[in-house]
Write a protein that holds these residues in place. Structure first.
Motif, mmCIF file in Angstrom:
data_model
loop_
_atom_site.group_PDB
_atom_site.id
_atom_site.type_symbol
_atom_site.label_atom_id
_atom_site.label_comp_id
_atom_site.label_asym_id
_atom_site.label_seq_id
_atom_site.Cartn_x
_atom_site.Cartn_y
_atom_site.Cartn_z
ATOM 1 N N ARG A 1 0.859 -1.233 -0.172
ATOM 2 C CA ARG A 1 0.096 0.041 -0.213
ATOM 3 C C ARG A 1 1.009 1.325 -0.051
ATOM 4 N NH1 ARG A 1 -2.904 -2.943 4.004
ATOM 5 N NH2 ARG A 1 -2.290 -1.367 5.832
ATOM 6 N N ASN A 2 2.057 1.207 0.432
ATOM 7 C CA ASN A 2 2.928 2.090 0.671
ATOM 8 C C ASN A 2 4.024 2.583 -0.439
ATOM 9 O OD1 ASN A 2 1.366 2.883 3.131
ATOM 10 N ND2 ASN A 2 3.214 3.055 4.478
ATOM 11 N N GLY A 3 3.712 1.571 -1.307
ATOM 12 C CA GLY A 3 4.752 1.559 -2.604
ATOM 13 C C GLY A 3 6.313 0.898 -2.188
ATOM 14 N N ILE A 4 6.458 0.367 -1.017
ATOM 15 C CA ILE A 4 7.710 -0.094 -0.888
ATOM 16 C C ILE A 4 7.712 -1.720 -0.694
ATOM 17 C CG2 ILE A 4 8.134 1.758 0.088
ATOM 18 C CD1 ILE A 4 8.190 0.190 2.814
ATOM 19 N N GLN A 5 8.764 -2.503 -0.538
ATOM 20 C CA GLN A 5 8.887 -3.882 -0.171
ATOM 21 C C GLN A 5 9.560 -4.234 1.117
ATOM 22 O OE1 GLN A 5 10.926 -4.981 -3.894
ATOM 23 N NE2 GLN A 5 8.860 -5.643 -4.933
ATOM 24 N N ILE A 6 9.165 -5.503 1.561
ATOM 25 C CA ILE A 6 9.788 -6.110 2.786
ATOM 26 C C ILE A 6 10.835 -6.913 2.142
ATOM 27 C CG2 ILE A 6 9.410 -7.461 4.520
ATOM 28 C CD1 ILE A 6 8.210 -5.028 5.062
ATOM 29 N N SER A 7 11.948 -7.064 2.885
ATOM 30 C CA SER A 7 12.929 -7.866 2.472
ATOM 31 C C SER A 7 13.266 -8.875 3.935
ATOM 32 C CB SER A 7 14.346 -7.410 2.037
ATOM 33 O OG SER A 7 15.197 -8.235 1.225
ATOM 34 N N LEU A 8 13.326 -10.268 3.424
ATOM 35 C CA LEU A 8 13.866 -11.093 4.547
ATOM 36 C C LEU A 8 15.186 -11.530 4.797
ATOM 37 C CD1 LEU A 8 10.632 -13.477 4.082
ATOM 38 C CD2 LEU A 8 11.041 -11.447 5.673
ATOM 39 N N GLU A 9 15.703 -11.233 5.794
ATOM 40 C CA GLU A 9 17.255 -11.557 5.828
ATOM 41 C C GLU A 9 17.503 -12.644 6.132
ATOM 42 O OE1 GLU A 9 21.237 -9.581 8.322
ATOM 43 O OE2 GLU A 9 19.374 -8.660 8.463
ATOM 44 N N MET A 10 18.570 -13.532 5.152
ATOM 45 C CA MET A 10 18.819 -14.732 5.625
ATOM 46 C C MET A 10 19.808 -14.831 6.776
ATOM 47 S SD MET A 10 19.389 -16.537 1.728
ATOM 48 C CE MET A 10 19.635 -17.940 2.569
ATOM 49 N N TYR A 11 19.500 -15.890 8.078
ATOM 50 C CA TYR A 11 20.155 -16.045 9.068
ATOM 51 C C TYR A 11 20.299 -17.290 9.590
ATOM 52 C CZ TYR A 11 22.670 -14.202 13.353
ATOM 53 O OH TYR A 11 23.618 -13.811 14.489
ATOM 54 N N GLU A 12 21.303 -17.686 10.024
ATOM 55 C CA GLU A 12 21.112 -19.271 10.405
ATOM 56 C C GLU A 12 19.933 -19.549 11.639
ATOM 57 O OE1 GLU A 12 24.245 -17.589 13.120
ATOM 58 O OE2 GLU A 12 23.650 -17.305 11.200
ATOM 59 N N ASP A 13 19.501 -20.886 11.217
ATOM 60 C CA ASP A 13 18.650 -21.350 12.318
ATOM 61 C C ASP A 13 17.343 -20.455 12.589
ATOM 62 O OD1 ASP A 13 20.743 -23.320 13.032
ATOM 63 O OD2 ASP A 13 21.765 -22.030 14.364
ATOM 64 N N THR A 14 17.037 -19.648 11.462
ATOM 65 C CA THR A 14 15.782 -19.076 11.595
ATOM 66 C C THR A 14 15.049 -19.862 10.581
ATOM 67 O OG1 THR A 14 16.654 -17.329 9.907
ATOM 68 C CG2 THR A 14 16.976 -16.833 12.276
ATOM 69 N N TYR A 15 13.686 -19.041 10.273
ATOM 70 C CA TYR A 15 12.843 -19.702 9.127
ATOM 71 C C TYR A 15 13.419 -19.288 7.801
ATOM 72 C CZ TYR A 15 9.908 -19.297 13.320
ATOM 73 O OH TYR A 15 9.134 -19.509 14.459
ATOM 74 N N VAL A 16 14.562 -18.278 7.661
ATOM 75 C CA VAL A 16 15.217 -18.400 6.559
ATOM 76 C C VAL A 16 16.661 -18.414 6.564
ATOM 77 C CG1 VAL A 16 13.282 -16.876 5.196
ATOM 78 C CG2 VAL A 16 15.034 -15.821 7.005
ATOM 79 N N GLY A 17 16.879 -19.505 7.257
ATOM 80 C CA GLY A 17 18.066 -19.987 7.513
ATOM 81 C C GLY A 17 19.095 -20.725 6.617
ATOM 82 N N THR A 18 18.547 -21.294 5.645
ATOM 83 C CA THR A 18 19.265 -22.027 4.600
ATOM 84 C C THR A 18 18.493 -21.458 3.227
ATOM 85 O OG1 THR A 18 17.651 -23.949 4.320
ATOM 86 C CG2 THR A 18 19.532 -24.094 5.932
ATOM 87 N N PRO A 19 19.120 -21.687 2.166
ATOM 88 C CA PRO A 19 18.760 -21.431 0.852
ATOM 89 C C PRO A 19 17.185 -22.109 0.699
ATOM 90 C CG PRO A 19 20.700 -21.621 0.551
ATOM 91 C CD PRO A 19 20.649 -22.071 2.054
ATOM 92 N N ASP A 20 17.304 -23.256 0.932
ATOM 93 C CA ASP A 20 15.777 -24.021 0.973
ATOM 94 C C ASP A 20 14.660 -23.517 1.675
ATOM 95 O OD1 ASP A 20 16.923 -25.821 -1.221
ATOM 96 O OD2 ASP A 20 17.451 -27.092 0.015
ATOM 97 N N ASP A 21 14.935 -23.324 3.139
ATOM 98 C CA ASP A 21 14.243 -22.747 3.998
ATOM 99 C C ASP A 21 13.673 -21.514 3.556
ATOM 100 O OD1 ASP A 21 14.365 -25.004 5.397
ATOM 101 O OD2 ASP A 21 15.588 -24.098 7.201
#
Length: 307
Positions: free
Chosen positions: A165-185
């Motif tokens: 709605r605000n014309g921007i984006q969210i980015s999720l930072e890859m970091y070990e042992d988190t939900y985005v902690g490996t490329p596949d995850d």
């Protein structure tokens, strides 16, 4: 698509920390303190910064202080291309709702600063044991609870709706042992969020430095670059001894670390990457190394975009 010279390449302000010279929190410091720190970055040739909340937490500051911050930026000739939240997980058991509110506040503030990205992650505060180490990644820290993954997806999608709605984006930072902690995850998570305003921050540097087995870096980048919209970019020396199972790593300028960023950046462009860069470095003269890294990135962009 930006030209090589126009491409936003910011300096992360994390090296300054959040403690003012008088011992108070930097958010309560006189604007002259912010100006002094920004000036150091501007003198190194940066025209963009990322005001991470580990430095000045804009999302939890009163409006008049935010206005002061904007004035200092203008006075020092700097712009904001992205705003990062550091160790402020939106599913932190104690502070998750507070962090979620701060993220929404940053999404509202970002357009006022000209930022196109709000970067979030699921890493949490360093443990006491991590704080004792030369490098905090030498020992394991927080590990995400799988049972909270659906809530993480729900709240990330909520932020994505707001960002769109605000014309921007969210980015999720890859970091070990988190939900985005490996490329596949990471790919699985962003697919489950399934929102056009949510992408990945392919910060493979956070993984390469770990003293644990790791896939080849180009294999990891190939998986996540198609979903990437922002980039905390840094490099490390990495050594492995298969006979003893020992590992060693240390921060290095982009040009000299184990990741060949000339090849990786060119591949990212082939896959359509068009987001901002944010230079990071730990140890030594972090700001000076970030400035060298900026020049390196710009040269790689210049070469790739001229073909």
């Amino acid at each position: 698509m930006f030209t090589a010279e126009q491409w936003p390449i910011a300096c992360n302000m994390l090296p300054f920390g959040n403690v003012a010279p008088d011992g108070s929190h930097i958010k309560d410091a006189p604007a002259t303190v912010w100006a002094s720190q920004m000036r150091q970055v501007r003198e190194l040739g940066f025209d963009h910064i990322d005001p991470t909340d580990a430095w000045v937490p804009l999302g939890s500051m009163p409006e008049h202080r935010v206005k002061e911050f904007q004035q200092v930026l203008a006075d020092e000739g700097l712009k904001v291309s992205s705003i990062s939240m550091t160790r402020s997980s939106i599913v932190d058991v104690k502070h998750g709702e507070e962090n979620l509110a701060a993220a929404h506040r940053l999404i509202d503030l970002a357009p006022e600063f000209g930022a196109t990205i709000v970067n979030i992650g699921f890493m949490q505060a360093l443990t006491a044991e991590q704080q004792k180490q030369l490098w905090f990644w030498l020992v394991d820290g927080h590990k995400d609870d799988p049972e909270l993954r659906p809530l993480a997806i729900e709240r990330t999608r909520e932020l994505g709706e707001h960002a769109q709605r605000n014309g921007i984006q969210i980015s999720l930072e890859m970091y070990e042992d988190t939900y985005v902690g490996t490329p596949d995850d990471a790919v699985s998570f962003v697919k489950d969020v399934n929102h056009p305003a949510v992408g990945l921050n392919p910060d493979i540097g956070n993984l390469i430095r770990l003293h644990r087995p790791m896939p080849p870096y180009m294999e990891m980048f190939e998986k996540v670059l198609p979903y990437s919209n922002f980039w905390h970019i840094k490099n490390y020396m990495r050594d492995e001894d298969p006979k003893t199972g020992s590992y060693a790593s240390a921060p290095m300028p982009l040009k000299y670390g184990v990741i060949n960023y000339r090849a990786v950046i060119r591949r990212a462009l082939e896959l359509g990457y068009s987001g901002p860069f944010c230079c990071e470095h730990y140890g030594s003269d972090s700001l000076g190394v970030c400035a060298e890294n900026r020049d390196y990135i710009r040269q790689v962009l210049r070469s790739a975009l001229s073909e």
